[in-house]
Design an enzyme around this catalytic site. Structure first.
Site, short mmCIF file in Angstrom:
data_model
loop_
_atom_site.label_atom_id
_atom_site.label_comp_id
_atom_site.label_asym_id
_atom_site.label_seq_id
_atom_site.Cartn_x
_atom_site.Cartn_y
_atom_site.Cartn_z
N ASP A 49 -16.06 60.68 14.41
CA ASP A 49 -16.36 61.90 15.19
C ASP A 49 -15.51 61.91 16.47
OD1 ASP A 49 -17.72 59.94 16.60
OD2 ASP A 49 -19.56 61.08 16.84
N SER A 50 -14.67 60.87 16.64
CA SER A 50 -13.62 60.91 17.67
C SER A 50 -12.71 62.11 17.40
CB SER A 50 -12.82 59.61 17.69
OG SER A 50 -12.41 59.26 16.39
N ASP A 110 -18.38 59.74 9.57
CA ASP A 110 -19.13 59.44 10.79
C ASP A 110 -20.13 60.58 11.03
OD1 ASP A 110 -19.68 57.92 12.99
OD2 ASP A 110 -17.83 58.41 14.08
N LYS A 164 -21.46 56.44 8.61
CA LYS A 164 -21.70 55.59 9.79
C LYS A 164 -22.66 56.33 10.72
CE LYS A 164 -18.55 54.91 13.27
NZ LYS A 164 -19.31 55.35 14.47
N GLU A 220 -24.76 55.81 14.70
CA GLU A 220 -24.73 55.05 15.95
C GLU A 220 -26.14 54.62 16.36
OE1 GLU A 220 -22.68 57.12 19.10
OE2 GLU A 220 -20.85 57.32 17.91
N GLU A 256 -18.67 47.99 19.58
CA GLU A 256 -17.69 48.65 20.47
C GLU A 256 -17.88 48.26 21.94
OE1 GLU A 256 -17.19 52.85 19.81
OE2 GLU A 256 -15.95 53.10 21.59
O1 KIV Z 1 -15.42 58.04 16.02
C1 KIV Z 1 -14.73 57.00 15.98
O2 KIV Z 1 -13.50 57.04 15.90
C2 KIV Z 1 -15.44 55.73 16.05
C3 KIV Z 1 -14.60 54.50 16.18
C4 KIV Z 1 -14.10 54.36 17.56
C5 KIV Z 1 -15.32 53.29 15.73
O3 KIV Z 1 -16.63 55.70 16.01
#
Ligand code: KIV
Length: 258
Positions: free
Chosen positions: A44-45, A83, A111, A113, A174
């Site tokens: 989600d970056s 994510d 994934k 969090e 992280e």
């Molecule tokens: O969203 C993302 O790119 C991440 C990574 C930094 C692990 O969660």
């Protein structure tokens, strides 16, 4: 990669370091696949590196599914992890519905969090493999190294142990001191994948855009190693195009049809 990939990643712990990088589209997915990356994270970056948001919070399921489909369209050998965005896994039912949408879009796993143990258990019950994420969790944390104080370090370690017990097949760690990255890695059965968590994690992840220098020069966290600095080269190429067009030097006969 076919079903059973999560088990394959689990078995790499202690034998072979795991390589994860982010991709958000078909072209980067193909680069990572050719480079032999073990896991492609549709992170989600996406929000900050491609969509122009200040952080990951405005990213929606719609954004994530669109980009997951683009990554999966290249049929990568690598495991594709989607994510789950902010507020898309508030309760077990919502989490299962949204995680299924990721799998339908072509992800092999999702994934989430933080220590969302009930959510991990429900996803596992529904046959969905889950990657955990502890330490700095961008959807809710301040942007600073986490776990410097003993109490905070213990909480992060406990979170990782709980996620491991709930059945996560791997855990992103992280922005924590290297000593804590090592402690977590030794305490859990699932492989840890570090980003700013030291060399002892079972694998490493970076945001691909950071690794190849696509971002503005002022963005460079300590944990980012830049293997390329493409941004100035890209801008220089666009400037040369502009200059040649303005001066009537492009296109020459070579680039024109007879
Ligand atoms: O969203 C993302 O790119 C991440 C990574 C930094 C692990 O969660």
């Amino acid at each position: 990669m076919v079903k059973g990939f999560a088990e394959k990643i689990r078995k790499m712990k202690g034998k072979e370091k795991i390589v994860m990088l982010t991709a958000y589209d078909a072209i980067f997915s193909s680069y990572l696949n050719e480079a032999g990356t073990d896991i492609i994270l549709v992170g989600d970056s996406l929000g900050n590196v491609w969509l122009g948001f200040k952080n990951t919070k405005p990213v929606t399921m719609e954004h994530m599914l669109h980009h997951t489909r683009a990554v999966a369209r290249t049929n990568p050998e690598a495991l594709v992890v989607g994510d789950m965005p902010f507020k898309s896994y508030e309760g077990p039912q919502q989490a299962v519905k949204n995680a299924r949408a990721f799998i339908e879009a072509g992800a092999n796993a999702v994934k989430i969090e933080g220590p969302k143990i009930e959510i991990v258990e429900e996803l596992k019950k529904n046959g969905i493999d889950v990657m955990g994420h502890v330490g700095l969790t961008p959807q809710t944390s301040d942007w600073k190294v986490q776990g410097r104080k003993d109490e905070e370090a213990k909480r992060i370690l406990d979170d990782a142990i709980a996620l491991d017990r709930a059945g996560c097949f791997s855990i992103v760690v992280e922005s924590v001191p290297a000593v804590l990255g090592k402690k977590i890695t030794n305490a859990v059965k699932a492989p840890t994948i570090g980003i700013g968590a030291g060399a002892d994690c079972d694998g490493q992840v970076l945001v691909s855009n950071d690794l190849i220098g696509l971002n503005a020069a002022d963005f460079k966290p300590k944990f980012v190693k830049q293997y390329l600095n493409l941004r100035p080269e890209i801008i220089a190429a666009f400037k040369r195009f502009k200059e040649e067009v303005k001066a009537g030097k492009f296109p020459t006969k070579e680039f024109s049809y007879e």
